[in-house]
Write a protein that holds these residues in place. Structure first.
Motif, PDB file in Angstrom:
ATOM      1  N   ALA A   1       8.753   1.625   3.833  1.00  0.00           N
ATOM      2  CA  ALA A   1       8.497   2.476   4.990  1.00  0.00           C
ATOM      3  C   ALA A   1       9.724   2.675   5.864  1.00  0.00           C
ATOM      4  CB  ALA A   1       7.359   1.887   5.815  1.00  0.00           C
TER       5      ALA A   1
ATOM      6  N   GLU B   1       0.842  -1.182   0.000  1.00  0.00           N
ATOM      7  CA  GLU B   1       0.000   0.000   0.000  1.00  0.00           C
ATOM      8  C   GLU B   1       0.879   1.235   0.000  1.00  0.00           C
ATOM      9  OE1 GLU B   1      -3.259   0.210   2.889  1.00  0.00           O
ATOM     10  OE2 GLU B   1      -3.451  -1.948   2.534  1.00  0.00           O
TER      11      GLU B   1
ATOM     12  N   ASN C   1       9.244  -3.721   3.953  1.00  0.00           N
ATOM     13  CA  ASN C   1       9.509  -2.395   4.499  1.00  0.00           C
ATOM     14  C   ASN C   1      10.833  -1.823   4.024  1.00  0.00           C
ATOM     15  OD1 ASN C   1       7.106  -2.184   5.888  1.00  0.00           O
ATOM     16  ND2 ASN C   1       7.912  -3.392   7.603  1.00  0.00           N
TER      17      ASN C   1
ATOM     18  N   ALA D   1       1.929   4.923   1.037  1.00  0.00           N
ATOM     19  CA  ALA D   1       1.681   5.826   2.156  1.00  0.00           C
ATOM     20  C   ALA D   1       1.594   7.264   1.654  1.00  0.00           C
ATOM     21  CB  ALA D   1       2.781   5.687   3.197  1.00  0.00           C
ATOM     22  N   GLU D   2       2.620   7.666   0.921  1.00  0.00           N
ATOM     23  CA  GLU D   2       2.666   9.057   0.431  1.00  0.00           C
ATOM     24  C   GLU D   2       3.050   9.025  -1.040  1.00  0.00           C
ATOM     25  OE1 GLU D   2       1.961  11.651   2.299  1.00  0.00           O
ATOM     26  OE2 GLU D   2       1.930  10.654   4.280  1.00  0.00           O
TER      27      GLU D   2
ATOM     28  N   ALA E   1       3.425   2.067   2.621  1.00  0.00           N
ATOM     29  CA  ALA E   1       2.895   1.976   3.992  1.00  0.00           C
ATOM     30  C   ALA E   1       3.640   0.889   4.768  1.00  0.00           C
ATOM     31  CB  ALA E   1       1.408   1.678   3.951  1.00  0.00           C
ATOM     32  N   TYR E   2       3.695   1.076   6.090  1.00  0.00           N
ATOM     33  CA  TYR E   2       4.396   0.118   6.937  1.00  0.00           C
ATOM     34  C   TYR E   2       3.619  -1.207   7.002  1.00  0.00           C
ATOM     35  CZ  TYR E   2       7.161  -1.659  10.788  1.00  0.00           C
ATOM     36  OH  TYR E   2       7.987  -2.411  11.549  1.00  0.00           O
TER      37      TYR E   2
END
Lengths: 246, 447
Positions: free
Chosen positions: B161, B138, B238, B140-141, B195-196
């Motif tokens: 992440a 996913e 990650n 995150a930014e 995303a983490y």
């Protein structure tokens, strides 16, 4: 009709390959409301007779009718039902359940009869009142004296309103004074119309009861019937050693 | 006789001999506790494995692997180009049962990722936009690599992440969008962060106050050697470095073969099956397409998660079976203990049984009383066992890795508890039969 009728009852035990006749042809009848003693030395068969009368055992042969029910060939469950509904026992050593208090001990026969808890409690309290132990209702047998224990046992024996109460040496474990009180209690119960049979080897006690049956060697001894009621048959001279059937 | 009355007698009998009853129950307690702990352990392992499987793409993901071609094709193996971008293109166009195709080219684990004076070494992946969905990532930014990035061969990168924290150790929670990092010296602009990812168990642990990211930073700051498993799916996710597959080829693969020719081969080719109920059909379709692009050479195979999944299930089942057998034996031993004590207890109470019979108890009443009593022992033992098990499981949770933390399920509680109760009742049967067949006269005379 008599409450209890025995005809030619025999009970034999087998020890090894030897047959021992504990009861050797007993014919006897007991009327409702009688207060009688069965006496005899140990080994005379009086305990065996009481076990048969109390529906704890079945005879080897002969017929045994209690309150119109022939129990001589009854099953274990039928015997249990008879004991529960029609018979009360009082033992020499009281035989109360030590972990239960007086109330629960007295309630016990009604538990097996399936009486609802509320009724059970009322009837148990009434029976306890009858033997004057209302102040010890929540004590356990270990906290009571011998005489009090025997009263609890009597309350337990009468709580299901049985037809007949058997007491096996009820004063054997008591001092003479307490024993006297217990006998008085039995007498009062008998006077109020209950059928009571006391099994004892003590002639002093037996002599004071209206009727005595003396046992010896598995037979009823002749000529010792103290009180002969209208329904009690005469002793048949043709069969000495046996009491003839009605 | 009334059941509740039997229960009352049982409880009374137990409370009259507390220590003895406890010793009697101990077998049941230990049996239930070990049964539950075993169930919880295997369930925890199974859940961890399933979660891991889901995190790395789920059952619908199929990887197309290199394989030695079959015997008759061995001489012709050189004719096959192997897995290339052409395969991906052909699958996109020619295999409608495949929903996503994600080709990858990788730089090894030692790719230098640097920013000013900081260098870390991670695997770098040349990917297509589909990579995000196939790999269950996913964003995150920012944004993911787009098809335009791939077509125009732009030097952009999406980072996992944990990467930002390692490259900007002094500014935690910094989102380095627009910053430039160097991959083996070549500058790439960061366009997105992922995303983490963590297992549910780790999530729970974090919610309780532990931060995995903080953990990682702390161990690094303290100069301790990191005790992380680089094969851990979550760790890898990650620490992802994603660049357009075309850019990676252009920058690093154009002359990477030993003879100086470009290396067109893919390091990984994953597809997503559109409809799991057509799994076999999908594989057949893919096989058909790839046989064309590989010139009839069967130098590829399928690594399906289904097999992996089946393996998990069967190994868990095997562990569970052997474990419950062992725990079951200890329960059985507990049951024998109950039988033994009940036999002793009825010998102690022969006279009481005689009295009960004399005042009208049927054989059945005595039988029920004894069975209820041993059932109560089993019941209480079962409950104490449950309590012991929760303690043991807490201990195991503290000891085991977060993603495999033991889980106590309702069904395992029900099974263990009813087993304890059943053993309690069963072990009372023989003593109860013995007590109920006692001759009342003999019993009254006893003792």
């Amino acid at each position: 009709m008599a409450l209890v009728e025995l005809h030619d009852i025999r009970k034999t035990y087998r020890v090894g390959d030897q047959e021992i006749a504990a009861l050797d042809g007993i014919t006897l009848s007991i009327d409702a409301g009688e207060f009688l003693a069965i006496i005899g030395p140990s080994g005379s068969g009086k305990s065996t007779l009481m076990h048969l009368l109390g529906c704890l055992d079945s005879p080897t042969s002969g017929s045994l009718v209690i309150d119109g029910v022939d129990v001589s060939r009854a099953s274990s469950n039928q015997l249990a039902a008879m004991r529960n509904a029609k018979i009360g026992f009082v033992f020499q050593s009281f035989n109360l359940l030590p972990k239960f208090d007086v109330l629960r001990n007295v309630e016990l026969p009604m538990v097996y009869a399936g009486v609802p808890a509320k009724v059970r409690r009322e009837r148990a309290m009434a029976a306890i009142e009858r033997v004057d132990l209302l102040h010890r209702v929540h004590n356990t047998p270990l906290q009571l004296s011998g005489g009090q224990c025997q009263r609890v046992a009597i309350a337990r024996a009468i709580v299901n309103d049985p037809k007949i109460v058997f007491a096996d040496e009820p004063t054997g474990n008591l001092d003479s004074h307490t024993g006297e009180a217990i006998l008085t209690l039995f007498r009062e119960l008998a006077e109020s119309g209950r059928t009571i049979v006391i099994v004892t080897h003590d002639n002093g006690i037996a002599a004071r009861l209206p009727r005595r049956i003396e046992m010896r060697d598995g037979r009823i001894r002749v000529g010792v019937e103290a009180a002969v009621s209208a329904t009690t048959p005469l002793i048949s001279p043709a069969h000495p050693g046996e009491e003839a059937g009605a | 006789m009334n059941f509740w009355f039997g229960l009352l007698i049982g409880l009374k009998e137990i409370s009259a001999h507390k220590f003895r009853s406890f010793l009697t129950m101990l077998g049941i307690i230990l049996g239930v506790a070990s049964l539950l702990a075993m169930f919880a352990l295997t369930e925890g392992v199974a859940r961890g494995m399933r979660e891991n499987l889901a995190a790395s793409g789920g059952v619908e993901r199929v990887e197309i692997n290199n394989k030695d071609p079959s015997e008759e094709n061995q001489d012709l193996a050189f004719l096959s180009p192997g897995r290339t971008l052409d395969d991906a293109e052909a699958l996109r166009k020619g295999a409608p049962l495949v929903s996503l195709v994600s080709p990858e080219m990788n730089l090894g684990n030692n790719t230098a990722i640097s920013r000013s004076n900081i260098t870390i070494r991670l695997a770098t992946t040349g990917a297509c936009p589909e990579y995000l969905e196939v790999g269950k990532y996913e964003l995150a930014e920012g944004r993911m690599i787009s098809q335009i990035d791939v077509d125009r061969v732009t030097r952009v990168v999406v980072i996992g992440a944990s990467v930002a924290g390692e490259l900007w150790p002094d500014t935690p929670d910094y989102v380095p969008l627009g910053e430039v990092i160097r991959i083996n010296g070549v500058p790439y602009r960061i366009i997105g962060t992922l995303a983490y990812c963590e297992s549910d168990a780790a999530k729970r642990k974090r919610a309780a106050g532990f931060s995995a990211v903080q953990d990682e930073r702390r161990t690094r700051r303290m100069g301790k050697k990191k005790r992380v498993n680089r094969y851990d799916t979550y760790w890898q996710k990650n620490h992802a470095i994603l660049v357009p597959i075309s850019t990676l080829f252009n920058d690093f693969r154009t002359a990477s073969n030993a003879d100086g020719t470009p290396n067109w081969k893919l390091d990984r080719l994953s597809i997503s099956v559109a409809d799991l109920s057509l799994f076999e059909e999908t594989l057949n379709q893919v096989r058909g397409v790839l046989e064309r692009t590989h010139r009839g050479i069967d130098d590829f195979g399928f690594d399906t998660r289904e097999e992996w999944f089946d393996n998990i299930e069967s190994s868990v089942r095997a562990t569970r079976t052997s474990g419950s057998l062992i725990a079951g034996i200890s329960l059985l031993v507990g049951g024998i203990g109950i039988t033994n004590i009940m036999l002793a207890s009825i010998t102690e109470r022969i006279r009481e049984i005689g009295v009960r019979r004399a005042i009208g108890a049927r054989q059945r009443d005595i039988f029920v009383q004894i069975v209820v009593e041993s059932g109560v022992i089993g019941f209480i033992g079962g409950i104490l066992g449950l309590l012991a098990a929760t303690g043991v499981i807490q201990l195991l949770i503290a000891l085991s890795p977060a993603e495999n933390a033991p889980v106590m399920t309702l069904s395992s509680v029900v099974v263990s508890f009813s087993f304890a109760l059943g053993i309690g009742i069963l072990s009372g049967l023989y003593p109860a039969w013995k007590a109920s067949t006692l001759d009342p006269i003999e019993a009254l005379r006893y003792g």
